[in-house]
Design a protein around this motif. Structure first.
Motif, PDB file in Angstrom:
ATOM      1  N   ARG A 179      29.971 -13.343   8.853  1.00 42.28           N
ATOM      2  CA  ARG A 179      29.865 -12.003   8.277  1.00 42.28           C
ATOM      3  C   ARG A 179      30.507 -11.915   6.896  1.00 42.28           C
ATOM      4  O   ARG A 179      30.447 -10.876   6.243  1.00 42.28           O
TER       5      ARG A 179
ATOM      6  N   LEU B 270      24.257 -17.397   9.760  1.00 40.08           N
ATOM      7  CA  LEU B 270      23.866 -16.016  10.031  1.00 40.08           C
ATOM      8  C   LEU B 270      24.991 -15.242  10.708  1.00 40.08           C
ATOM      9  O   LEU B 270      25.134 -14.031  10.520  1.00 40.08           O
TER      10      LEU B 270
ATOM     11  N   GLY C  86      23.553 -12.275   7.383  1.00 33.91           N
ATOM     12  CA  GLY C  86      22.971 -11.382   8.380  1.00 33.91           C
ATOM     13  C   GLY C  86      22.771  -9.984   7.809  1.00 33.91           C
ATOM     14  O   GLY C  86      23.521  -9.536   6.942  1.00 33.91           O
TER      15      GLY C  86
ATOM     16  N   SER D  30      22.181 -20.765  12.545  1.00 28.75           N
ATOM     17  CA  SER D  30      22.710 -19.611  13.265  1.00 28.75           C
ATOM     18  C   SER D  30      24.176 -19.384  12.943  1.00 28.75           C
ATOM     19  O   SER D  30      24.664 -18.252  12.974  1.00 28.75           O
TER      20      SER D  30
END
Length: 366
Positions: A183, A180, A188, A177
């Motif tokens: 950025r 993800l 993502g 996570s």
């Protein structure tokens, strides 16, 4: 041997206060994808080809919680999957040597360390320096070695540590996570930064370059073989047509292109983001993930586990799980501990929806 304190290019960006200690360097591993049909065609610039000068870093107990020149890194938001099941499979005991080959945010490592105690040794590996930084907040001590390296390079790691064999090895092949949420690398779908998708951004070829370099047939093959995407041909054609007008540089760019091509073709009942399989395929290609796993399964698991030692692997898609299942069927090397893959209980799936596709398989070395 590199002088003490020298930071190799492939390891820059890791957060330290005290000078780092270089354990050792090692020669080229060779073609990590050897034996995998697509490796030579699409992985010519892949990360593990650039490991000729990679040094193993000991990111150890000496790491402080803050630095005058750098802000304290955020805590990991990743929830480790199948925790109880992993501990049952590995069965770590006081004094044992355990390898967490995908240390991630340190969740599994922390619980393993509690069980092996001060007399045991924990070795945590990860290609992603960001994840090692997060893991170092959870696991520390004189008996902890966090190393920036792929689990495919386990022989070199153990040799540098003076360890011949270990009692247990864990691989969690899922994307965390924390990655993800980063950025800057495009993991993502809505990420605004470059579509990189590499775990180690200092080695290999980013995904956006693959999209620029490969022709339509090569892209379609990647999407079919690594993503099992049934609209691979159409998506590849749309990408090639789009890049003539505008380069596809970010996750948002790619998501827009794929969604425009396949949204009307997919079942209205599907809740999967249309670009999911394309992102998976590009990430696998950029990181040579299946090639690494093949190398590990063919030799490392048997060669470096003690007799009676246990190996456990968590996979998240059928490509990985198929390789693991086939390797674990070797009755001359292993005793299968999981006749069927172990999946998360309903309560875990509700608490952590990303765990739904996880499958755990485990073996004991004969």
């Amino acid at each position: 041997m590199l002088p003490e304190g020298m930071i190799p290019r492939s390891c820059r960006g890791i957060w330290f206060l005290k000078p780092i200690r270089i354990i050792a360097t090692f020669p080229a591993l060779g073609n990590i994808c050897s034996g995998f049909s697509l490796s030579d065609r699409f992985c010519s610039a892949a990360p593990l080809r650039d490991l000729r000068s990679l040094a193993l870093l000991s990111i150890l107990h000496s790491m402080p919680s803050s630095s005058p020149s750098d802000s304290t890194p955020p805590l990991s938001v990743h929830l480790p999957v199948l925790m109880r099941e992993v501990l049952r499979a590995i069965n770590p005991q006081p004094g044992q040597i355990i390898v967490d080959g995908t240390a991630g945010g340190g969740g599994h490592s922390r619980e393993i360390l509690k069980r092996i105690g001060e007399t045991g040794t924990l070795i945590g590996l990860d290609r992603d320096p960001m994840m090692l930084k997060l893991a170092a907040q959870k696991v520390q001590g004189e008996n902890v070695h966090l190393v920036q390296a792929s689990y495919a390079l386990l022989p070199q790691v153990l040799e540098d540590l003076g360890i011949a064999q270990v009692d247990g090895i864990l691989l969690d092949l899922g994307l965390s996570s924390d990655q993800l949420a980063d950025r800057r690398r495009g993991f993502g779908f809505a990420a605004e930064g470059p579509l990189d998708l590499r775990f180690d951004t200092t080695a290999g070829e980013p995904a956006w370059q693959l999209l620029e370099r490969l022709n339509e047939e090569e892209l379609a093959t990647i999407f079919m073989e690594f993503g099992e995407e049934r609209f691979a041909t159409q998506i590849a054609a749309r990408i090639v047509e789009t890049r003539k007008r505008k380069p596809i540089l970010t996750a948002q760019d790619l998501t827009t292109v794929v969604t425009a091509e396949v949204s009307s073709k997919r079942s209205a009942r599907s809740d999967r983001q249309p670009a999911t399989r394309v992102f998976q395929a590009l990430r696998i290609a950029a990181n040579e993930e299946l090639g690494q796993l093949e190398v590990f399964l063919k030799s490392h698991l048997q060669d470096f586990l003690k007799t009676g030692g246990r190996g456990a692997i968590i996979s998240f898609h059928s490509l990985e799980d198929r390789l693991v299942k086939n390797a674990f069927r070797d009755k001359h090397r292993f005793r299968l501990l999981t006749p069927k893959p172990v999946i998360p209980a309903a309560v875990e799936q509700r608490a952590n929806p990303r765990s739904r596709s996880a499958k755990l398989r485990a073996v004991e070395r004969l």
